[in-house]
Scaffold this active site. Structure first.
Site, PDB file in Angstrom:
ATOM      1  N   ARG A   1     -27.805  23.919  -9.912  1.00  0.00           N
ATOM      2  CA  ARG A   1     -27.888  25.631  -9.042  1.00  0.00           C
ATOM      3  C   ARG A   1     -26.176  25.703 -10.299  1.00  0.00           C
ATOM      4  O   ARG A   1     -25.373  25.562 -11.239  1.00  0.00           O
ATOM      5  CB  ARG A   1     -26.670  25.341  -8.279  1.00  0.00           C
ATOM      6  CG  ARG A   1     -27.766  24.176  -7.227  1.00  0.00           C
ATOM      7  CD  ARG A   1     -27.844  24.142  -5.553  1.00  0.00           C
ATOM      8  NE  ARG A   1     -27.766  25.424  -5.091  1.00  0.00           N
ATOM      9  CZ  ARG A   1     -27.049  26.308  -4.059  1.00  0.00           C
ATOM     10  NH1 ARG A   1     -26.560  24.481  -3.384  1.00  0.00           N
ATOM     11  NH2 ARG A   1     -26.863  27.361  -3.511  1.00  0.00           N
TER      12      ARG A   1
ATOM     13  N   PRO B   1     -26.093  30.861   2.715  1.00  0.00           N
ATOM     14  CA  PRO B   1     -25.439  31.427   3.203  1.00  0.00           C
ATOM     15  C   PRO B   1     -24.228  29.584   3.494  1.00  0.00           C
ATOM     16  O   PRO B   1     -24.905  28.492   3.339  1.00  0.00           O
ATOM     17  CB  PRO B   1     -25.802  30.922   4.782  1.00  0.00           C
ATOM     18  CG  PRO B   1     -27.221  30.896   4.680  1.00  0.00           C
ATOM     19  CD  PRO B   1     -27.278  31.047   3.733  1.00  0.00           C
ATOM     20  N   GLU B   2     -23.113  29.427   3.543  1.00  0.00           N
ATOM     21  CA  GLU B   2     -22.385  28.797   2.841  1.00  0.00           C
ATOM     22  C   GLU B   2     -21.309  28.558   4.324  1.00  0.00           C
ATOM     23  O   GLU B   2     -21.458  29.439   5.241  1.00  0.00           O
ATOM     24  CB  GLU B   2     -21.397  29.019   2.311  1.00  0.00           C
ATOM     25  CG  GLU B   2     -22.048  29.212   0.617  1.00  0.00           C
ATOM     26  CD  GLU B   2     -21.361  29.175  -0.577  1.00  0.00           C
ATOM     27  OE1 GLU B   2     -20.200  28.718  -0.718  1.00  0.00           O
ATOM     28  OE2 GLU B   2     -22.329  29.580  -1.407  1.00  0.00           O
TER      29      GLU B   2
ATOM     30  N   ASN C   1     -22.795  27.135  -3.220  1.00  0.00           N
ATOM     31  CA  ASN C   1     -22.296  27.423  -4.471  1.00  0.00           C
ATOM     32  C   ASN C   1     -21.355  28.550  -5.213  1.00  0.00           C
ATOM     33  O   ASN C   1     -20.577  28.350  -5.943  1.00  0.00           O
ATOM     34  CB  ASN C   1     -24.132  28.063  -4.884  1.00  0.00           C
ATOM     35  CG  ASN C   1     -23.984  27.421  -6.050  1.00  0.00           C
ATOM     36  OD1 ASN C   1     -23.450  26.755  -6.829  1.00  0.00           O
ATOM     37  ND2 ASN C   1     -25.020  27.939  -7.174  1.00  0.00           N
TER      38      ASN C   1
ATOM     39  N   LYS D   1     -22.404  24.326   7.874  1.00  0.00           N
ATOM     40  CA  LYS D   1     -23.133  24.987   7.417  1.00  0.00           C
ATOM     41  C   LYS D   1     -24.105  24.765   8.668  1.00  0.00           C
ATOM     42  O   LYS D   1     -25.170  25.466   8.982  1.00  0.00           O
ATOM     43  CB  LYS D   1     -24.602  24.714   6.370  1.00  0.00           C
ATOM     44  CG  LYS D   1     -23.506  25.278   5.300  1.00  0.00           C
ATOM     45  CD  LYS D   1     -24.307  24.657   3.885  1.00  0.00           C
ATOM     46  CE  LYS D   1     -23.378  25.013   2.356  1.00  0.00           C
ATOM     47  NZ  LYS D   1     -24.148  23.913   1.403  1.00  0.00           N
TER      48      LYS D   1
ATOM     49  N   GLN E   1     -30.124  25.843   6.637  1.00  0.00           N
ATOM     50  CA  GLN E   1     -30.968  25.543   5.322  1.00  0.00           C
ATOM     51  C   GLN E   1     -30.990  26.933   4.369  1.00  0.00           C
ATOM     52  O   GLN E   1     -29.658  27.766   4.459  1.00  0.00           O
ATOM     53  CB  GLN E   1     -32.095  25.139   4.700  1.00  0.00           C
ATOM     54  CG  GLN E   1     -32.054  23.633   5.829  1.00  0.00           C
ATOM     55  CD  GLN E   1     -31.447  22.778   6.115  1.00  0.00           C
ATOM     56  OE1 GLN E   1     -31.333  22.585   4.528  1.00  0.00           O
ATOM     57  NE2 GLN E   1     -31.807  21.689   6.715  1.00  0.00           N
TER      58      GLN E   1
END
Ligand SMILES: [Zn+2]
Length: 275
Positions: free
Chosen positions: A262, A2-3, A169, A53, A70
């Site tokens: 990533r 999750p962002e 990401n 976050k 996380q």
């Protein structure tokens, strides 16, 4: 993972379910937090905020629960004591007479006094949260141009939570595409116009994603694709998750590569490496 926008939506749900009523019952999975069950029981939740976050659940008695999901943490909101069927480990449960807010799998949970919150190791270092603090494009341009950040590649910079808290990401790829910036560039390589575009892209895409359930694509285009039968993963983003598919603006094949272990996606035509 999750962002920022996903955590902000989760915080809204926790606040809606729990704010303004006493928490009748709570549960911490970790032994070192058990003593807080009796300290917080019967107290009301005042508000639920985010810093990137991280989520901050503020109680009226001067305590705050800090949590960071996380990679794996997940919130569920259910009617009171209705637990979801899941193999995840319950780590935190907050119950009032109507609702339960349940945090699974997260291991980064702490209870702080309100006055300790600004000094928490993550909070103290985190950059501005564009969804909960008044940050202008000019503020961001100054940050991009600062000595600390201007010589680092955008791909590393955008994931650095000390620059802006909450970009993850998918937002990284989407912001660089929207700004027309090649992922190999650094702020120092960019024109003023590119820096301004990057700043506006950060603000606009964080908000678009927050308000539209994770969509960063142009909303009219996303609506049209959805009406034509496209699935969510097909209309959600400009470039993220679209390796080998035609760019929505120019038709060039989207390229995927690894940046900082990533995945990152870009259009070699819309994001040329010249500033
Ligand atoms: Zn393109």
């Amino acid at each position: 993972m999750p962002e920022g926008p996903e955590i902000k939506r989760a915080a809204d749900q926790v606040e809606k379910a729990l704010a303004g009523r006493p928490v009748n019952d709570l549960y911490f999975a970790f032994d070192h937090l058990k003593d807080y069950e009796s300290i917080l029981k019967g107290t009301s939740i005042e508000k639920v905020k985010t810093k990137g976050k991280a989520m901050l659940i503020h109680f009226t008695n001067g305590y705050t629960i800090y949590s960071h999901n996380q990679l794996y943490g997940k919130w569920y909101i259910r009617n009171a004591y209705n637990y979801p069927k899941t193999n995840r480990q319950l780590r935190l449960a907050l119950h009032n007479e109507k609702k339960s807010a349940l945090l699974y799998s997260a291991s980064d949970i702490e209870v702080l006094r309100d006055e300790e919150v600004p000094f928490h190791s993550f909070i103290a270092k985190a950059g501005p949260d564009l969804l909960s603090e008044p940050v202008t494009a000019e503020d961001l341009i100054s940050r991009f141009q600062s000595d600390k950040f201007r010589r680092r590649k955008w791909t590393a910079l955008l994931l650095d939570q000390t620059l802006i808290a909450g970009i993850g990401n998918y937002l990284r790829s989407e912001i660089l595409f929207s700004a027309g910036i090649h992922p190999d560039l650094r702020p120092i390589d960019c024109t003023k116009e590119q820096l301004a575009k990057a700043a506006h892209a950060c603000i606009d895409l964080m908000w678009r994603s927050y308000e539209n359930n994770g969509i960063t694509n142009d909303l009219t285009l996303a609506e049209r694709l959805k009406a034509e039968g496209a699935k969510r993963y097909q209309y959600r983003h400009w470039v993220f998750n679209r390796e080998g598919l035609p760019c929505r603006l120019c038709g060039t094949e989207i390229v995927k590569f690894k940046a900082g272990s990533r995945r990152c996606y870009y259009c070699p035509n819309c994001q040329s490496n010249e500033s």
